[in-house]
Design a protein around this motif. Structure first.
Motif, mmCIF file in Angstrom:
data_model
loop_
_atom_site.group_PDB
_atom_site.id
_atom_site.type_symbol
_atom_site.label_atom_id
_atom_site.label_comp_id
_atom_site.label_asym_id
_atom_site.label_seq_id
_atom_site.Cartn_x
_atom_site.Cartn_y
_atom_site.Cartn_z
ATOM 1 N N ARG A 28 32.717 41.968 42.351
ATOM 2 C CA ARG A 28 32.549 42.901 43.480
ATOM 3 C C ARG A 28 31.953 42.166 44.680
ATOM 4 N N ASN A 29 30.924 41.380 44.429
ATOM 5 C CA ASN A 29 30.296 40.621 45.512
ATOM 6 C C ASN A 29 31.247 39.574 46.083
ATOM 7 N N TYR A 31 34.516 39.751 46.031
ATOM 8 C CA TYR A 31 35.579 40.465 46.741
ATOM 9 C C TYR A 31 35.145 40.821 48.159
ATOM 10 N N LYS A 32 33.880 41.171 48.336
ATOM 11 C CA LYS A 32 33.374 41.486 49.664
ATOM 12 C C LYS A 32 33.434 40.276 50.596
ATOM 13 N N ARG A 33 33.167 39.091 50.042
ATOM 14 C CA ARG A 33 33.101 37.874 50.866
ATOM 15 C C ARG A 33 34.422 37.105 50.931
ATOM 16 N N THR A 35 37.847 38.249 50.014
ATOM 17 C CA THR A 35 38.954 39.138 49.653
ATOM 18 C C THR A 35 40.277 38.390 49.588
ATOM 19 N N LYS A 44 45.115 43.882 44.683
ATOM 20 C CA LYS A 44 43.915 44.688 44.905
ATOM 21 C C LYS A 44 43.634 45.618 43.728
ATOM 22 N N SER A 48 40.184 46.027 41.656
ATOM 23 C CA SER A 48 39.598 47.356 41.748
ATOM 24 C C SER A 48 39.293 47.926 40.363
#
Length: 91
Positions: A28-29, A31-33, A35, A44, A48
């Protein structure tokens, strides 16, 4: 359905669930930085699903189904490991 009959079985379920939660949190972290990097490896929806699993474990722990955790371990972890190794090689 996999049923937990012993303290040892419950300990294993807890340990595996926490590992899956940690993996989901890390992804998750990331993916934020990063993607675009993750989207080069898989779509995606794939990421997800992992993040949603992490959210479920984190926020609905008492509702965890041992059969689902077993299924993830038996059928999903090898593919995830391959994808994580691809990510690691791109860094």
């Amino acid at each position: 359905m996999v049923i937990i009959y012993s303290d040892e079985g419950l300990d294993k379920l807890d340990a595996i669930s926490m590992r899956l939660q940690s993996i989901g949190e890390a992804l998750r972290n990331l993916y934020k930085r990063e993607t675009e990097l993750l989207l080069q490896i898989s779509d995606k929806d794939y990421w997800s699903q992992i993040i949603k699993t992490r959210d479920f474990i984190s926020h609905h722990y008492v509702d965890i189904d041992s059969e689902t955790i077993y299924d993830i371990c038996a059928n999903e972890l090898e593919e995830l490991e391959e994808k994580i190794l691809l990510i690691k090689n791109k860094f």
